[in-house]
Design a protein around this motif. Structure first.
Motif, PDB file in Angstrom:
ATOM      1  N   LYS A   1       0.816  -1.215   0.000  1.00 45.85           N
ATOM      2  CA  LYS A   1       0.000   0.000   0.000  1.00 45.85           C
ATOM      3  C   LYS A   1       0.849   1.265   0.000  1.00 45.85           C
ATOM      4  O   LYS A   1       0.467   2.269  -0.583  1.00 45.85           O
ATOM      5  N   SER A   2       1.984   1.215   0.684  1.00 46.80           N
ATOM      6  CA  SER A   2       2.749   2.460   0.775  1.00 46.80           C
ATOM      7  C   SER A   2       3.698   2.649  -0.408  1.00 46.80           C
ATOM      8  O   SER A   2       4.124   3.768  -0.667  1.00 46.80           O
ATOM      9  N   HIS A   3       4.040   1.579  -1.123  1.00 42.49           N
ATOM     10  CA  HIS A   3       4.929   1.743  -2.283  1.00 42.49           C
ATOM     11  C   HIS A   3       4.223   1.481  -3.613  1.00 42.49           C
ATOM     12  O   HIS A   3       4.346   2.252  -4.540  1.00 42.49           O
ATOM     13  N   GLN A   4       3.528   0.335  -3.675  1.00 40.80           N
ATOM     14  CA  GLN A   4       2.964  -0.019  -4.981  1.00 40.80           C
ATOM     15  C   GLN A   4       1.712   0.783  -5.310  1.00 40.80           C
ATOM     16  O   GLN A   4       1.544   1.234  -6.441  1.00 40.80           O
TER      17      GLN A   4
ATOM     18  N   VAL B   1      -9.330   3.787  10.650  1.00 38.18           N
ATOM     19  CA  VAL B   1      -8.475   4.885  11.090  1.00 38.18           C
ATOM     20  C   VAL B   1      -8.044   5.729   9.883  1.00 38.18           C
ATOM     21  O   VAL B   1      -8.063   6.966   9.922  1.00 38.18           O
ATOM     22  N   GLY B   2      -7.671   5.057   8.802  1.00 38.30           N
ATOM     23  CA  GLY B   2      -7.249   5.763   7.590  1.00 38.30           C
ATOM     24  C   GLY B   2      -8.350   6.678   7.071  1.00 38.30           C
ATOM     25  O   GLY B   2      -8.103   7.838   6.708  1.00 38.30           O
ATOM     26  N   GLU B   3      -9.568   6.167   7.057  1.00 35.74           N
ATOM     27  CA  GLU B   3     -10.676   6.999   6.557  1.00 35.74           C
ATOM     28  C   GLU B   3     -10.906   8.208   7.449  1.00 35.74           C
ATOM     29  O   GLU B   3     -11.202   9.307   6.979  1.00 35.74           O
TER      30      GLU B   3
ATOM     31  N   GLN C   1      -0.006   1.195  14.858  1.00 34.95           N
ATOM     32  CA  GLN C   1       0.650   2.085  13.898  1.00 34.95           C
ATOM     33  C   GLN C   1      -0.375   2.890  13.108  1.00 34.95           C
ATOM     34  O   GLN C   1      -1.195   2.309  12.406  1.00 34.95           O
ATOM     35  N   LEU C   2      -0.355   4.196  13.212  1.00 37.73           N
ATOM     36  CA  LEU C   2      -1.254   5.006  12.386  1.00 37.73           C
ATOM     37  C   LEU C   2      -0.727   5.048  10.954  1.00 37.73           C
ATOM     38  O   LEU C   2       0.480   4.998  10.741  1.00 37.73           O
TER      39      LEU C   2
ATOM     40  N   GLU D   1       0.543   8.040   3.176  1.00 38.38           N
ATOM     41  CA  GLU D   1      -0.614   7.160   2.980  1.00 38.38           C
ATOM     42  C   GLU D   1      -1.919   7.951   3.124  1.00 38.38           C
ATOM     43  O   GLU D   1      -2.856   7.770   2.339  1.00 38.38           O
ATOM     44  N   ILE D   2      -1.964   8.830   4.098  1.00 36.59           N
ATOM     45  CA  ILE D   2      -3.171   9.658   4.261  1.00 36.59           C
ATOM     46  C   ILE D   2      -3.358  10.534   3.014  1.00 36.59           C
ATOM     47  O   ILE D   2      -4.466  10.667   2.490  1.00 36.59           O
ATOM     48  N   ALA D   3      -2.252  11.066   2.516  1.00 37.04           N
ATOM     49  CA  ALA D   3      -2.329  11.890   1.299  1.00 37.04           C
ATOM     50  C   ALA D   3      -2.877  11.066   0.132  1.00 37.04           C
ATOM     51  O   ALA D   3      -3.694  11.541  -0.655  1.00 37.04           O
ATOM     52  N   ARG D   4      -2.428   9.822   0.036  1.00 44.89           N
ATOM     53  CA  ARG D   4      -2.918   8.966  -1.048  1.00 44.89           C
ATOM     54  C   ARG D   4      -4.423   8.727  -0.912  1.00 44.89           C
ATOM     55  O   ARG D   4      -5.154   8.721  -1.895  1.00 44.89           O
ATOM     56  N   LEU D   5      -4.874   8.541   0.321  1.00 38.52           N
ATOM     57  CA  LEU D   5      -6.302   8.297   0.533  1.00 38.52           C
ATOM     58  C   LEU D   5      -7.122   9.540   0.170  1.00 38.52           C
ATOM     59  O   LEU D   5      -8.240   9.432  -0.328  1.00 38.52           O
TER      60      LEU D   5
END
Ligand code: ARG
Ligand code: ZN
Length: 882
Positions: free
Chosen positions: A359-362, A583-585, A628-629, A634-638
């Motif tokens: 999720k964080s790279h691909q 949490v991501g949302e 881990q938050l 990742e938040i920017a990607r979401l």
């Protein structure tokens, strides 16, 4: 000089076999202080049925030609046309029946080779890197993966400068020459492509062990390091032996030569390289001890040692027909190393870690301008395709095949692949066919995954009435995704129906449902439904267990259900996914709303995070992962568009503060019950306890509002894991405190002679999450220990800043972008491959708000306009702007 961009595009559809076959290669390397002389004698013949008049055209790259002969007779004049980048020779005497011997001499300057491709020197040691196209920097050759030859290599050097002389295969002869020089001859009986060639010569320390394969073959295993470092190679050796045992047990694959050699070097463009019988490694993936390496480093060494060893079958014995098939060896080998770690450590913890990497790279790669299919169909520079998509998504595709076929049929497919293709340069089609035949199934629709770029979206809706649960699934692809048209994919969805006591419910799908096999739903249409009847109560729906497909999941599920799954899904991965997605949302929505107060700081979220850390049923490593938050990138990607990194940072800080405020007592209690470990052991359980203890340090320090706790942890640390965790809290959370300044200084003084630890120091300082870190980083680029020409150091400072510091890199005034672009401009002539890799940090520039976008575009356009830019860097910059 770096090759500059010549605009050539290589296309999959243009693949043609060569007119000539090279059967055997004899090489002689004479290594001297300021140059190396290379003689290459190739035995070659014409391929049956090709034009008998066609000339032989060999690849070269910046070569210094000395001479050439055919069957011992010098050639020149109109038969021969030679430039630094090509050798063309008329060979009428070569036929399908009649082989000829072509001898070519070249002269190299390894000490001037800063690109670290071909033959170069690192700390006095001669060393090679040939994948993908480095062999052509050593000699003129058919430098492509479908030309397979046996090699016999003679190396000559001064005995004092290079007491150790290594190449591929088995050692066959060694001896003295005049003038304090000596030689060694190596013979590799397994036909291989040139990218697997290797040579190492230098003053190296060995550690050695024996391994007996299960059929009783004795193998000598040696790991070579620079003088004085061999005491740090023990764990790598242990990992190697465990890898060899695992491959025998799990896949029935044995090692095939008399020796297996690994050499660790300090200057290396990548992690490691699987050259036949002679793996070459970056120091980072061999050298460890508790005082200088973290648990993450131990895990990294174990993974990369296994990965390169596993390539002996998936990569070397069966190689790739052309570079478009790169995922054939890389995706499969990553899958194999992930399975190894799962078996050796914890399956759930490893799966969460792999999904996190994916999720964080691909995902960001697949959702931005550098997007490409797992099997690309065109490239300008192949070195730029050693990507998260080829490696990580490539591994996910193999994992999906295993999910669809089940363990037994998957293993049968692997067996068939090894039996049928041993000795081949194969394609993805060859690979898939083995699973179709052994699994008696049609994978033609599945194969679209290899051709279609972009992250598919999987939407799930659930409804419940009268004891019937209906699950409606639909799939879609973002418009504009590169690849073949967006036809529906095959998506395996592992699932569970969970009752309120946290048990999986057995339920049988009704007739007319989409295909369900055990706990896997196979979605093959744009939309499909599954119905379960006779349920006593509405179950909790746990979908995409184990992340059974690399998709974005949109599941309209009530928050109460998600929180319940985070607490009691019997599948630990399911618990993690439910929590991390929720949490991501929240972080995404909080950042979008713009306030630190808005939405994000929901007490239920903090409570769920704290409760999962308290849950003693979960192993500590997993509890650390649960806590881990999602990171700022990742938040920017979401968020996806119009991102303001300051808001992202603020909202994440707010949630951290809330956890600290409301949870400090409970988290202290967790810490107390965990206790301490007597002494350091790198095993997974001990590492897990350290991970959890260190994860607690941040909220507890925030609750204290003081750096004291971290400073104490730093002073008391008896290993690098704890020391670096404490230093990170000090330097990142309390950067202005005296305690932080002291710790950063004492860390430097203690470890300034250790390059790998200094990389950590540069990285730590480059990632202090404040906009003014840029000024600090500018100063660090002038530090006496900063070396642009060392890839690890360049990655630590420039890469750390550009990918690990969202606030400073994406500064509103554009100064972060301009500084990184300037570093790339400086690095490009030295090491274009590393410059190109670092440039991928710009890949998400379009997701930011217009002002930042404008600055990023200007920095990229400025770079693109730089005269003489390498093909490597130009390719990334141009694609990023498209
Ligand atoms: N084959 C190596 C590995 O994955 C990596 C080689 C990377 N090569 C490159 N040109 N970037 O094990
Ligand atoms: Zn690999």
């Amino acid at each position: 000089m770096a090759r500059s961009d010549d605009g050539q595009v290589v296309r999959l559809e243009d693949y043609r076999p060569t007119d000539f076959l090279i059967e055997h290669v004899e090489m002689r390397f004479e290594l001297f202080e300021n140059e190396a002389l290379v003689e290459t004698v190739s035995t070659l013949r014409r391929r049956e049925g090709t034009d008998p008049a066609s000339p032989l055209v060999l690849d070269g790259d910046a070569l210094d030609f000395v001479s050439a002969s055919v069957n011992g007779l010098d050639i020149a004049g109109d038969r021969l046309d030679v430039s630094p980048d090509r050798l063309r020779v008329a060979l009428p005497e070569a036929t399908a029946a009649q082989a000829v011997q072509l001898s070519v001499r070249t002269r190299l300057r390894p000490e001037d080779n800063t690109q670290l491709m071909g033959l170069y020197r690192t700390n006095g040691v001669w060393c090679t890197q040939c994948e993908a196209e480095g062999f052509r920097r050593i000699t003129y050759f058919l430098d492509r993966p479908d030309v397979l030859a046996t090699y016999r290599v003679r190396v000559e050097a001064d005995r004092r400068a290079a007491p150790v002389l290594l190449s591929n295969g088995n050692p066959v002869e060694a001896g003295a020459l005049g003038d304090d020089r000596h030689f060694a001859v190596w013979d590799d009986p397994f036909p291989k492509p040139s990218y697997l060639f290797a040579l190492v010569a230098g003053d190296l320390d060995p550690i050695e062990e024996r391994f007996r394969t299960r059929s009783g073959r004795d193998v000598r295993l040696t790991i070579y390091t620079e003088k004085g470092l061999s005491s740090r190679a023990g764990y790598a050796m242990d990992a190697l032996k465990r890898s060899m045992v695992w491959d025998e047990r799990r896949f029935g694959l044995e090692y095939d030569l008399d020796v297996f050699n690994i050499v660790a070097v300090g200057d290396f463009n990548m992690g490691a390289m699987e050259n036949k019988g002679l793996n070459v490694f970056n120091h980072k993936y061999v050298l460890l001890d508790p005082d200088t390496a973290t648990d993450g480093d131990y895990q990294g060494v174990e993974t990369v040692i296994a990965h390169e060893y596993f390539h002996n079958w998936t990569g070397n014995r069966i190689t790739c027909r052309d570079w478009f098939q790169l995922c054939l060896k890389e995706g499969l080998t990553v899958y194999r190393d992930q399975e190894f770690t799962s078996d050796e450590r914890s399956r759930a913890v490893k799966r969460i870690a792999s999904v996190h990497t994916l999720k964080s790279h691909q995902f960001p790669e697949d959702q931005g301008p550098l997007q490409h299919p797992v099997r690309p169909t065109r490239y300008r520079e192949i070195n730029n395709f050693y990507t998260a998509t080829v490696y990580e998504k490539g591994a996910e595709l193999v994992r999906m095949i295993a999910t669809i076929l089940g363990e037994t049929r998957f293993r049968a497919g692997m067996d068939l692949y090894f039996a049928r293709h041993d000795g081949d340069a194969a394609t993805i089609e060859d690979f898939i066919r083995c699973f179709e035949e052994a699994g008696e199934t049609d994978l033609s629709q599945f194969s679209r995954w290899y051709a279609q770029a972009g992250t598919p979206t999987l939407e799930v809706r659930e409804s419940f009435a009268d004891g019937r649960l209906t699950l409606d699934f639909s799939q879609s692809l973002a418009p504009g995704s590169a690849g073949t048209p967006t036809a529906p994919l095959v998506i395996p969805i592992r699932f569970g129906l969970v009752d309120r006591a946290g048990r999986d419910i057995e339920a049988v799908p009704e007739a007319g449902s989409a295909e369900v096999e055990g706990d896997v739903i196979l979605l093959t249409e744009p939309r499909a439904s599954v119905v379960f009847a006779d349920l006593p109560e509405r179950p909790l729906v746990s979908v995409l267990r184990g992340f059974s497909a690399p998709v974005t999941l949109l599941h309209a599920q009530a928050e109460a259900d998600r929180l319940a799954l985070a607490r009691l899904d019997p599948d630990p991965f399911g618990r993690w996914r439910a929590l991390t997605d929720l949490v991501g949302e929240r972080l995404r929505d909080g950042a979008k709303a713009g306030g630190t107060e808005a939405g994000a700081t929901d007490p239920a979220i903090a409570e769920a995070l704290i409760a999962s850390v308290e849950d003693g049923r979960l192993e500590p490593a997993l509890r650390a992962q649960m806590m881990q938050l999602p990171g700022e990138a990742e938040i920017a990607r979401l968020i996806g568009r119009d991102v303001d990194p300051e808001r992202v940072h603020a909202v994440r800080e707010a949630v951290l503060a809330q956890i600290a405020r409301t949870g400090s007592e409970r988290l202290s209690h967790v810490e107390a019950t965990l206790g301490g470990d007597a002494g350091f052991s790198p095993d997974a359980a001990s590492a897990g306890r350290r991970a959890l203890r260190n994860a607690l340090l941040l909220p507890l320090s925030l609750a204290d509002g003081s750096p004291e706790r971290a400073a104490r942890r730093y002073r008391d640390a008896d290993n690098m894991t704890d020391r670096l965790a404490a230093l990170t809290v000090l330097a990142h959370v309390f950067p202005d405190s005296d305690l932080a300044t002291q710790a950063v200084g004492s860390f430097f003084q203690r470890f300034e002679d250790d390059a790998l630890v200094m990389d950590k120091w540069f990285l730590l300082l480059a990632t202090v999450p404040r906009p003014d870190t840029l000024e600090r980083v500018e100063a660090l680029a002038q530090h006496p220990l900063f070396r642009l020409s060392n890839p690890n150091r360049a990655r630590a400072l420039i890469g750390g800043f550009a990918t690990g510091n969202q606030r400073a890199f994406n500064r509103a005034d554009g100064a972060g972008y301009r500084w990184v672009a300037e570093q790339l401009r400086r690095l490009d002539p030295v090491n274009p491959q590393t410059a190109a890799r670092l440039a991928t940090a710009f890949r998400s520039w379009r997701a930011f708000e217009p002002v930042r976008q404008g600055h990023a575009r200007a920095a990229l356009e400025d770079l693109a306009a730089t005269p003489g830019l390498s093909r490597d860097l130009a390719d990334i910059v141009v694609r990023s702007l498209n």
